[in-house]
Design a protein around this motif. Structure first.
Motif, short mmCIF file in Angstrom:
data_model
loop_
_atom_site.label_atom_id
_atom_site.label_comp_id
_atom_site.label_asym_id
_atom_site.label_seq_id
_atom_site.Cartn_x
_atom_site.Cartn_y
_atom_site.Cartn_z
N UNK A 1 0.83 -1.22 0.00
CA UNK A 1 0.00 0.00 0.00
C UNK A 1 0.85 1.25 0.00
N UNK A 2 0.26 2.33 -0.45
CA UNK A 2 0.98 3.60 -0.56
C UNK A 2 0.28 4.68 0.26
N UNK A 3 -0.71 5.32 -0.30
CA UNK A 3 -1.31 6.46 0.39
C UNK A 3 -2.53 6.08 1.22
N UNK A 4 -2.47 4.97 1.90
CA UNK A 4 -3.64 4.55 2.64
C UNK A 4 -3.83 5.33 3.91
N UNK A 5 -5.06 5.73 4.19
CA UNK A 5 -5.33 6.49 5.42
C UNK A 5 -5.28 5.58 6.63
N UNK A 6 -5.98 4.46 6.55
CA UNK A 6 -6.03 3.52 7.67
C UNK A 6 -5.24 2.28 7.28
N UNK A 7 -4.20 2.01 8.03
CA UNK A 7 -3.46 0.78 7.77
C UNK A 7 -4.31 -0.42 8.22
N UNK A 8 -4.24 -1.50 7.50
CA UNK A 8 -4.96 -2.67 8.00
C UNK A 8 -4.28 -3.18 9.26
N UNK A 9 -5.05 -3.77 10.15
CA UNK A 9 -4.46 -4.40 11.33
C UNK A 9 -3.74 -5.66 10.89
N UNK A 10 -2.75 -6.09 11.64
CA UNK A 10 -2.11 -7.37 11.29
C UNK A 10 -3.14 -8.48 11.26
N UNK A 11 -2.89 -9.45 10.40
CA UNK A 11 -3.84 -10.53 10.22
C UNK A 11 -3.97 -11.37 11.49
N UNK A 12 -5.11 -12.00 11.64
CA UNK A 12 -5.28 -12.95 12.75
C UNK A 12 -4.44 -14.18 12.50
N UNK A 13 -3.95 -14.75 13.56
CA UNK A 13 -3.27 -16.03 13.39
C UNK A 13 -4.31 -17.07 13.04
N UNK A 14 -3.98 -17.94 12.15
CA UNK A 14 -4.95 -18.95 11.74
C UNK A 14 -6.00 -18.40 10.80
N UNK A 15 -5.77 -17.18 10.31
CA UNK A 15 -6.72 -16.59 9.36
C UNK A 15 -6.50 -17.09 7.95
N UNK A 16 -5.52 -17.93 7.77
CA UNK A 16 -5.31 -18.51 6.45
C UNK A 16 -4.44 -17.66 5.55
N UNK A 17 -3.80 -16.64 6.13
CA UNK A 17 -2.95 -15.80 5.29
C UNK A 17 -1.61 -16.50 5.06
N UNK A 18 -1.14 -16.47 3.81
CA UNK A 18 0.14 -17.09 3.48
C UNK A 18 1.29 -16.34 4.14
N UNK A 19 2.43 -17.00 4.24
CA UNK A 19 3.66 -16.29 4.58
C UNK A 19 4.05 -15.47 3.36
N UNK A 20 4.92 -14.51 3.57
CA UNK A 20 5.47 -13.72 2.48
C UNK A 20 4.38 -13.07 1.62
N UNK A 21 3.52 -12.32 2.25
CA UNK A 21 2.56 -11.51 1.52
C UNK A 21 2.94 -10.05 1.73
N UNK A 22 3.10 -9.68 2.97
CA UNK A 22 3.55 -8.34 3.31
C UNK A 22 3.98 -8.42 4.77
N UNK A 23 5.20 -8.01 5.05
CA UNK A 23 5.70 -8.16 6.42
C UNK A 23 4.87 -7.37 7.42
#
Lengths: 211, 137
Positions: free
Chosen positions: A20-42
């Motif tokens: 992301x670049x000019x985002x006003x609200x940063x997303x919160x870190x993902x939940x553990x076990x939310x199914x997000x892959x490794x190496x998407x965005x630190x």
């Protein structure tokens, strides 16, 4: 005129890259076990519950690399009380979604609209973009099922050509041709320093990116 | 420049009015239209949640395919008016406003109409024909 964010999804409905670049609200870190892959965005990777629960990641490098500014450790199981200096952050982010949920919502919208457009047109017509009062979302789907989703200012023209260039350039060079990036692995994203840097350089160089 | 269709979706996501005008999109069954309207209702709610910008966002206002677009107008009461047109059509917003006017006059003021139920009103049909007829010329 600006560009807010870029999501790349693979053909298995999972997010493999986020920037992301000019985002006003940063997303919160993902939940553990939310199914997000490794190496998407630190910056949005699930934070380990043993260290630094609820510490606010601050992004100060242009490449979105994560650096934690606090060393606070909250013991496991304790209710997480926002620390005084974080209150401001917490309030501004109060309605922000964890990243894994946000990524699923974006994917759901894109897929539903793509199916709706196909159904309505009766031929294999592609969904290209939608606009709200605050942003515009653009979609490019590659033949291999990778979906590039870009969020920009509502007044920008269609950005499909930008995503096409991103695909032909950085994506092919630093993800597909990179033997260390397992494509289609179903467990790992495609984030790496070179890809991130090349994408960043390319997007920042666009006239639509603005100052 | 063509207007393909008009949908009216009630605040619960049910399709209460659907009419086709010009040819160009696939003809669907009324059941398929109902499903699409429900989907659109859901998507509309989600699109306002995933805004990356500061402040609140409306739901999707214009959805574009390669040859057609859907212009969505949300009224204060939660009813959605959706117009399916070609990409080049520039008068979609004006037409939707006029349709809303016709809806207020011929549907909402009709004592025999049950709110949130499908619209079957000859007066409204005629008004819509007039409005879209103007837009098409």
């Amino acid at each position: 005129m600006t560009i807010y964010s870029l999501y790349i999804y693979d053909r298995h409905c999972a997010c493999v890259y986020y920037h992301d670049w000019h985002r006003a609200k940063r997303p919160k870190p993902a939940n553990e076990g939310g199914g997000l892959y490794n190496a998407v965005n630190r910056g949005v990777a699930p934070q380990s519950s043993e260290s630094s629960v609820q510490t606010t990641p601050t992004f100060n490098s242009p490449r979105n690399t994560l650096s934690l500014n606090t060393g606070h450790v909250v013991a496991v199981g304790e209710p997480t009380t926002p620390l005084p200096q974080q209150t401001e952050h917490e309030v501004s982010k109060s309605n922000a979604l964890p990243f894994d949920e946000e990524a699923k919502l974006v994917y759901g919208v894109v897929i539903s609209l793509r199916n709706m457009v196909k159904k309505l047109s009766g031929r294999d017509e592609l969904f290209t973009s939608y606009r709200t009062s605050a942003y515009r979302l653009h979609l490019l789907e590659t033949v291999s099922g990778y979906k590039f989703v870009m969020l920009s200012d509502p007044n920008t023209d269609n950005l499909r050509f930008v995503m096409r260039q991103l695909y032909n350039g950085p994506f092919i060079d630093y993800a597909v041709r990179n033997p260390l990036v397992p494509m289609d692995s179903r467990e790992q994203g495609i984030d790496n320093d070179y890809f991130r840097a090349a994408t960043d350089r390319f997007i920042r160089g666009l006239s639509v990116f603005g100052p | 420049m063509a207007i393909f269709g008009l949908w009216i979706i009630n605040k619960a996501g049910g399709l209460v009015y659907q009419r086709n005008f010009a040819e160009g999109l696939a003809p669907l069954t009324s059941n398929e239209y109902l499903v699409l309207a429900g989907t659109l209702h859901g998507i509309h709610a989600i699109t306002s949640r995933i805004s990356p910008a500061a402040g609140s966002s409306s739901g999707a206002q214009v959805i574009e395919g390669e040859t057609f677009k859907m212009t969505i107008m949300l009224t204060a009461t939660g009813t959605k008016f959706v117009l399916l047109t070609s990409l080049a059509e520039t008068t979609a917003d004006v037409i939707l406003q006029k349709v809303y006017e016709a809806y207020s006059d011929a549907v909402m003021k009709n004592p025999f109409h049950t709110p949130e139920m499908p619209i079957r009103s000859e007066g409204f049909e005629t008004r819509v024909t007039t409005v879209i007829g103007i837009g098409q010329s």
